[in-house]
Motif scaffolding. Structure first.
Motif, PDB file in Angstrom:
ATOM      1  N   LYS A  68      20.431   4.638  -7.264  1.00  0.00           N
ATOM      2  CA  LYS A  68      19.143   5.143  -6.791  1.00  0.00           C
ATOM      3  C   LYS A  68      19.309   6.518  -6.135  1.00  0.00           C
ATOM      4  CE  LYS A  68      17.132   0.551  -6.067  1.00  0.00           C
ATOM      5  NZ  LYS A  68      16.595  -0.396  -5.068  1.00  0.00           N
ATOM      6  N   THR A  69      20.369   6.665  -5.361  1.00  0.00           N
ATOM      7  CA  THR A  69      20.628   7.965  -4.746  1.00  0.00           C
ATOM      8  C   THR A  69      20.973   8.998  -5.815  1.00  0.00           C
ATOM      9  OG1 THR A  69      21.464   6.824  -2.772  1.00  0.00           O
ATOM     10  CG2 THR A  69      21.984   9.162  -2.977  1.00  0.00           C
ATOM     11  N   TYR A  70      21.697   8.561  -6.848  1.00  0.00           N
ATOM     12  CA  TYR A  70      22.030   9.471  -7.943  1.00  0.00           C
ATOM     13  C   TYR A  70      20.762   9.940  -8.663  1.00  0.00           C
ATOM     14  CZ  TYR A  70      24.443  11.353 -12.046  1.00  0.00           C
ATOM     15  OH  TYR A  70      24.909  12.187 -13.043  1.00  0.00           O
ATOM     16  N   ARG A  71      19.820   9.027  -8.850  1.00  0.00           N
ATOM     17  CA  ARG A  71      18.544   9.400  -9.474  1.00  0.00           C
ATOM     18  C   ARG A  71      17.813  10.429  -8.616  1.00  0.00           C
ATOM     19  NH1 ARG A  71      14.866   4.738  -8.808  1.00  0.00           N
ATOM     20  NH2 ARG A  71      14.821   5.689  -6.753  1.00  0.00           N
ATOM     21  N   ASP A  72      17.785  10.194  -7.299  1.00  0.00           N
ATOM     22  CA  ASP A  72      17.133  11.161  -6.404  1.00  0.00           C
ATOM     23  C   ASP A  72      17.849  12.508  -6.448  1.00  0.00           C
ATOM     24  OD1 ASP A  72      15.339   9.214  -5.701  1.00  0.00           O
ATOM     25  OD2 ASP A  72      16.290   8.728  -3.788  1.00  0.00           O
ATOM     26  N   PHE A  73      19.173  12.444  -6.544  1.00  0.00           N
ATOM     27  CA  PHE A  73      19.950  13.685  -6.652  1.00  0.00           C
ATOM     28  C   PHE A  73      19.570  14.452  -7.922  1.00  0.00           C
ATOM     29  CE2 PHE A  73      23.606  15.025  -9.277  1.00  0.00           C
ATOM     30  CZ  PHE A  73      23.818  16.278  -8.730  1.00  0.00           C
ATOM     31  N   LEU A  74      19.469  13.745  -9.049  1.00  0.00           N
ATOM     32  CA  LEU A  74      19.132  14.418 -10.308  1.00  0.00           C
ATOM     33  C   LEU A  74      17.744  15.055 -10.242  1.00  0.00           C
ATOM     34  CD1 LEU A  74      20.498  11.851 -12.937  1.00  0.00           C
ATOM     35  CD2 LEU A  74      21.499  14.056 -12.286  1.00  0.00           C
ATOM     36  N   LYS A  75      16.799  14.351  -9.616  1.00  0.00           N
ATOM     37  CA  LYS A  75      15.453  14.919  -9.463  1.00  0.00           C
ATOM     38  C   LYS A  75      15.494  16.182  -8.608  1.00  0.00           C
ATOM     39  CE  LYS A  75      12.887  10.559  -9.907  1.00  0.00           C
ATOM     40  NZ  LYS A  75      12.046   9.573  -9.182  1.00  0.00           N
ATOM     41  N   ALA A  76      16.240  16.132  -7.504  1.00  0.00           N
ATOM     42  CA  ALA A  76      16.346  17.295  -6.619  1.00  0.00           C
ATOM     43  C   ALA A  76      17.047  18.441  -7.336  1.00  0.00           C
ATOM     44  CB  ALA A  76      17.110  16.911  -5.348  1.00  0.00           C
TER      45      ALA A  76
ATOM     46  N   THR B 246      13.236  17.165 -16.540  1.00  0.00           N
ATOM     47  CA  THR B 246      13.675  15.873 -15.997  1.00  0.00           C
ATOM     48  C   THR B 246      13.795  14.783 -17.056  1.00  0.00           C
ATOM     49  OG1 THR B 246      11.390  15.209 -15.516  1.00  0.00           O
ATOM     50  CG2 THR B 246      12.585  16.378 -13.771  1.00  0.00           C
ATOM     51  N   ARG B 247      13.602  15.113 -18.324  1.00  0.00           N
ATOM     52  CA  ARG B 247      13.514  14.054 -19.342  1.00  0.00           C
ATOM     53  C   ARG B 247      14.834  13.293 -19.536  1.00  0.00           C
ATOM     54  NH1 ARG B 247      13.612  18.855 -22.214  1.00  0.00           N
ATOM     55  NH2 ARG B 247      15.330  19.087 -23.729  1.00  0.00           N
ATOM     56  N   THR B 248      15.964  13.919 -19.208  1.00  0.00           N
ATOM     57  CA  THR B 248      17.251  13.244 -19.424  1.00  0.00           C
ATOM     58  C   THR B 248      17.670  12.358 -18.239  1.00  0.00           C
ATOM     59  OG1 THR B 248      18.480  15.129 -18.506  1.00  0.00           O
ATOM     60  CG2 THR B 248      18.049  15.128 -20.899  1.00  0.00           C
ATOM     61  N   ILE B 249      16.896  12.349 -17.175  1.00  0.00           N
ATOM     62  CA  ILE B 249      17.301  11.612 -15.973  1.00  0.00           C
ATOM     63  C   ILE B 249      17.512  10.119 -16.233  1.00  0.00           C
ATOM     64  CG2 ILE B 249      16.502  10.836 -13.691  1.00  0.00           C
ATOM     65  CD1 ILE B 249      15.506  13.632 -13.162  1.00  0.00           C
TER      66      ILE B 249
ATOM     67  N   CYS C 106      17.084  19.033 -10.606  1.00  0.00           N
ATOM     68  CA  CYS C 106      16.171  19.607 -11.595  1.00  0.00           C
ATOM     69  C   CYS C 106      15.169  20.554 -10.934  1.00  0.00           C
ATOM     70  CB  CYS C 106      15.445  18.495 -12.349  1.00  0.00           C
ATOM     71  SG  CYS C 106      16.480  17.613 -13.536  1.00  0.00           S
ATOM     72  N   LYS C 107      14.690  20.151  -9.766  1.00  0.00           N
ATOM     73  CA  LYS C 107      13.742  21.007  -9.049  1.00  0.00           C
ATOM     74  C   LYS C 107      14.430  22.263  -8.552  1.00  0.00           C
ATOM     75  CE  LYS C 107      10.063  20.719  -5.620  1.00  0.00           C
ATOM     76  NZ  LYS C 107       9.340  19.834  -4.672  1.00  0.00           N
TER      77      LYS C 107
END
Length: 356
Positions: free
Chosen positions: A308-316, A325-328, A318-319
């Motif tokens: 879950k933290t990794y997902r939040d990291f990927l979103k941050a 964000t399609r590959t997240i 990308c921003k």
């Protein structure tokens, strides 16, 4: 005399009579200053009281608190039970009892009312784990109590959380400045954080540490009005309370990292990851800026963060880099699969000594 009353207590069935007898018994037990109770007597007295505790009226419970809460004449189980009472009864036990257990104090830190957490924060026997939990879960009143309690230890994680708060809240900034003036260990930790060029240090605190001028900062904050926003050395502060996400009720590496992502503090997140992995900020930054998804995945796996933290990291990320964000979802699935492999564990501890 006490033995006779205990025998009488065992025969009495009426709750009112039991409460009255307990009050008398507590009074005699507490007054027997010439005789220090043995461990067996403490155990016997406390177990008898616990066996009828739910039948006792408020006056009897109050008698227990007033006479015995601050003494070592009861066992931990009875102190822990008294700590469960409403705050008017439990306050002396929570704040002063030498017998209350560490597990009960941790439970209060996690799930107690704010008043009870305030009393926990005034104790002299808190652990770093407890102070972490109180910082993460409590109102700022509790945080201020901790900063003003010279006996409270602060972990590295706790210090970083305080710095997050101090970036927006002048009261926490003031508390940290004043604590550093009185606590050499606290000051040394701040100086160590300064040496690592931590971007979380509020500019006024950074300047004060560099110039050895904490007195001026503390005095300047003390003179400011507390209504509305405040400006110090060109930085705006408000009464808004920053938040730290809670992971399993405790302040964790994941929780701090997620908070930094939410606050769009990528600079601070890079610093934190670098300290965790004993790498330079530049190496971490360049890796995260690259298109090498595999290298980024392996880097973040080493931090031990969850998916879950990794997902939040990927979103941050990308921003930060203005990426799609399609590959997240696919990258998170790959991360989860790697986490299941035995070489990766969930140890998320970190230390400021790990400076790249």
């Amino acid at each position: 005399m006490i033995r006779e009353q205990l025998e009488q207590l065992a025969r009495i069935k009426e709750p009112e009579a039991r409460s009255k007898l307990i009050r008398t018994l507590v009074g005699e037990y507490a007054r027997s200053e010439e005789h220090e109770p043995t461990p067996v007597e403490r155990e016997l007295f406390s177990r008898i009281v616990l066996s009828v505790f739910d039948q006792l009226d408020r006056d009897a419970r109050y008698e227990l608190v007033v006479r015995l809460a601050k003494t070592d004449r009861i066992i931990a189980d009875l102190a822990d039970r008294l700590a469960q009472e409403d705050y008017a009864l439990s306050e002396p036990v929570i704040e002063c009892s030498p017998m209350i257990s560490q597990s009960a104090l941790m439970h209060l830190s996690k799930a107690g009312s704010n008043d009870k957490r305030l009393s926990v924060g005034r104790r002299e026997d808190l652990t770093e784990e407890m102070s972490d939990t109180l910082i993460a879960r409590s109102s700022r009143r509790v945080v201020h109590i901790l900063l003003n309690n010279p006996k409270v230890p602060f972990s590295v994680k706790g210090m970083l959380a305080l710095l997050i708060f101090a970036n927006t809240e002048v009261e926490v900034l003031a508390g940290m400045a004043n604590r550093a003036l009185k606590d050499e260990e606290f000051l040394e930790t701040l100086k160590l954080i300064l040496e690592t060029e931590c971007p979380l240090l509020p500019p006024p605190l950074k300047t004060a540490l560099e110039n050895d001028d904490l007195e001026r900062l503390a005095a300047a904050i003390g003179d400011l009005e507390r209504d509305g926003d405040i400006e110090i050395d060109g930085v705006r502060y408000s009464r808004h309370e920053a938040s730290i996400q809670i992971a399993n009720g405790e302040l964790s590496f994941d929780a701090i990292l997620r908070t930094l992502f939410e606050d769009e503090r990528i600079d601070a997140a890079i610093w934190l990851v670098a300290r965790k992995l004993n790498l330079s900020d530049e190496v971490v930054s360049e890796t995260l800026k690259s298109d090498a998804d595999g290298a980024i995945l392996r880097l973040m796996l080493q931090t031990g963060i969850d998916d879950k933290t990794y997902r939040d990291f990927l979103k941050a990320r990308c921003k930060w880099l203005d990426r799609n964000t399609r590959t997240i979802p696919e990258l998170v699935m790959r991360y989860k699969a790697e986490l299941k492999k035995p070489q990766y564990n969930s140890d998320t501890s970190f230390a400021l000594s790990a400076v790249g």
